[in-house]
Design a protein around this motif. Structure first.
Motif, short mmCIF file in Angstrom:
data_model
loop_
_atom_site.label_atom_id
_atom_site.label_comp_id
_atom_site.label_asym_id
_atom_site.label_seq_id
_atom_site.Cartn_x
_atom_site.Cartn_y
_atom_site.Cartn_z
N TRP A 1 0.81 -1.22 0.00
CA TRP A 1 0.00 0.00 0.00
C TRP A 1 0.85 1.27 0.00
O TRP A 1 0.60 2.18 -0.79
CB TRP A 1 -0.96 0.00 1.19
CG TRP A 1 -1.60 1.32 1.45
CD1 TRP A 1 -1.48 2.08 2.57
CD2 TRP A 1 -2.47 2.06 0.57
NE1 TRP A 1 -2.21 3.25 2.44
CE2 TRP A 1 -2.83 3.25 1.22
CE3 TRP A 1 -2.95 1.83 -0.71
CZ2 TRP A 1 -3.66 4.21 0.64
CZ3 TRP A 1 -3.78 2.78 -1.29
CH2 TRP A 1 -4.13 3.96 -0.61
N GLN A 2 1.85 1.38 0.86
CA GLN A 2 2.64 2.61 0.93
C GLN A 2 3.38 2.88 -0.37
O GLN A 2 3.46 4.03 -0.82
CB GLN A 2 3.61 2.57 2.12
CG GLN A 2 2.94 2.76 3.46
CD GLN A 2 2.17 4.06 3.55
OE1 GLN A 2 2.58 5.11 3.07
NE2 GLN A 2 1.00 3.99 4.18
N SER A 3 3.91 1.84 -1.01
CA SER A 3 4.59 2.02 -2.30
C SER A 3 3.59 2.45 -3.36
O SER A 3 3.87 3.34 -4.17
CB SER A 3 5.27 0.72 -2.72
OG SER A 3 6.27 0.37 -1.81
N VAL B 1 3.89 6.16 -5.28
CA VAL B 1 4.05 6.30 -6.73
C VAL B 1 2.84 7.01 -7.35
O VAL B 1 2.99 7.88 -8.20
CB VAL B 1 4.27 4.92 -7.40
CG1 VAL B 1 4.14 5.00 -8.90
CG2 VAL B 1 5.65 4.39 -7.01
N HIS B 2 1.65 6.65 -6.91
CA HIS B 2 0.45 7.21 -7.52
C HIS B 2 0.12 8.64 -7.06
O HIS B 2 -0.68 9.32 -7.70
CB HIS B 2 -0.75 6.29 -7.28
CG HIS B 2 -0.70 5.07 -8.15
ND1 HIS B 2 0.05 3.96 -7.82
CD2 HIS B 2 -1.27 4.80 -9.33
CE1 HIS B 2 -0.08 3.05 -8.75
NE2 HIS B 2 -0.86 3.54 -9.70
N GLN B 3 0.73 9.11 -5.98
CA GLN B 3 0.51 10.48 -5.53
C GLN B 3 1.63 11.44 -5.95
O GLN B 3 1.49 12.64 -5.80
CB GLN B 3 0.35 10.53 -4.01
CG GLN B 3 -1.01 10.10 -3.55
CD GLN B 3 -1.23 10.39 -2.07
OE1 GLN B 3 -0.31 10.31 -1.26
NE2 GLN B 3 -2.46 10.72 -1.73
N ASP B 4 2.72 10.92 -6.45
CA ASP B 4 3.87 11.75 -6.82
C ASP B 4 3.59 12.50 -8.13
O ASP B 4 3.46 11.87 -9.17
CB ASP B 4 5.10 10.86 -6.97
CG ASP B 4 6.37 11.64 -7.24
OD1 ASP B 4 6.30 12.77 -7.77
OD2 ASP B 4 7.45 11.11 -6.94
N VAL C 1 4.05 -5.99 -8.84
CA VAL C 1 5.11 -5.24 -8.15
C VAL C 1 6.46 -5.70 -8.70
O VAL C 1 6.70 -6.89 -8.87
CB VAL C 1 5.05 -5.50 -6.63
CG1 VAL C 1 6.21 -4.82 -5.91
CG2 VAL C 1 3.71 -5.05 -6.07
N ILE C 2 7.33 -4.73 -8.96
CA ILE C 2 8.69 -5.02 -9.43
C ILE C 2 9.64 -4.78 -8.27
O ILE C 2 9.64 -3.70 -7.68
CB ILE C 2 9.09 -4.10 -10.61
CG1 ILE C 2 8.05 -4.12 -11.72
CG2 ILE C 2 10.48 -4.47 -11.12
CD1 ILE C 2 8.21 -2.99 -12.73
N GLU D 1 14.64 -4.26 -3.00
CA GLU D 1 14.19 -2.88 -3.16
C GLU D 1 12.98 -2.80 -4.10
O GLU D 1 12.95 -3.43 -5.15
CB GLU D 1 15.32 -2.02 -3.72
CG GLU D 1 14.93 -0.58 -3.97
CD GLU D 1 16.03 0.23 -4.65
OE1 GLU D 1 15.79 1.42 -4.90
OE2 GLU D 1 17.10 -0.32 -4.94
N PHE D 2 12.00 -2.00 -3.71
CA PHE D 2 10.84 -1.72 -4.54
C PHE D 2 11.29 -0.88 -5.73
O PHE D 2 11.94 0.15 -5.57
CB PHE D 2 9.78 -0.97 -3.74
CG PHE D 2 8.67 -0.41 -4.57
CD1 PHE D 2 7.68 -1.24 -5.08
CD2 PHE D 2 8.63 0.95 -4.86
CE1 PHE D 2 6.66 -0.72 -5.87
CE2 PHE D 2 7.61 1.47 -5.64
CZ PHE D 2 6.63 0.64 -6.15
N ILE D 3 10.92 -1.31 -6.95
CA ILE D 3 11.29 -0.62 -8.18
C ILE D 3 10.11 0.10 -8.80
O ILE D 3 10.23 1.20 -9.32
CB ILE D 3 11.88 -1.61 -9.22
CG1 ILE D 3 13.11 -2.33 -8.65
CG2 ILE D 3 12.18 -0.92 -10.53
CD1 ILE D 3 14.26 -1.43 -8.29
#
Length: 177
Positions: A19-21, A25-28, A66-67, A74-76
């Motif tokens: 969720w945090q990732s 990404v979607h709010q940036d 998710v990558i 690390e989250f990509i």
């Protein structure tokens, strides 16, 4: 749970702990500059919950994956696809990388992995990629994956008061490398 592997990446099903990732990404605004004005919390919560549900190829819904970098975890970013037209075997692909994952070939590597998996799993005839005409990084990813620029959809959508032209790319399953 779906898990795909490439040389450097693990590509897996979206899970609650992502969720945090997803939110980041979607709010940036920078990450979304060619895609959309970032949605609010309620819309993103609904979108996330919908994408957590079990996915079926024929549903017409996005499969969000998710990558992660294998060696570090690390989250990509995210990648995925959805069936645009089952009768024609057309699938649209997409990807959105976190800032830390950009410029390292992860977009290309993850997209090739998803395309290979889709060809082995479903009756795909053609992959479709759309990206804003100004999004040079996304254009490079599609072209490195073998997609052909098939045309430009002029003023295809309105983004924050600006008309955006979309490049339309296609890759026949038989053409993939």
């Amino acid at each position: 749970m779906l898990e795909l592997y490439t040389d450097r990446l693990k590509i897996r099903s979206l899970q609650q702990e992502d969720w945090q990732s997803f939110l980041s990404v979607h709010q940036d605004p920078r990450q979304n500059q060619y895609v959309r004005v970032p949605d609010g919390l309620e819309v993103l919560t609904d979108k996330f919950e919908q994408r957590l549900r079990p996915w079926r190829y024929e549903s017409g819904d996005w499969l969000t994956l998710v990558i992660e970098e294998i060696s570090t975890g690390e989250f990509i970013g995210f990648t995925g696809l959805y069936s645009v037209d089952l009768s024609l075997g057309q699938v649209e692909v997409g990807y959105m990388l976190a800032a830390t994952g950009q410029g390292k070939g992860y977009g290309t590597e993850s997209l090739k992995g998803v395309i290979d998996w889709a060809c082995l799993s479903f009756d795909v005839h053609k992959f479709i990629g759309l990206c804003a005409d100004q999004n040079q990084a996304s254009i490079r990813v599609l072209e490195k994956c073998g997609f052909t620029h098939e045309g430009t959809l002029r003023h295809n959508y309105l983004l924050d008061g600006r008309w955006i032209d979309d490049r339309y790319y296609g890759l026949l399953a038989s053409e993939r490398s």
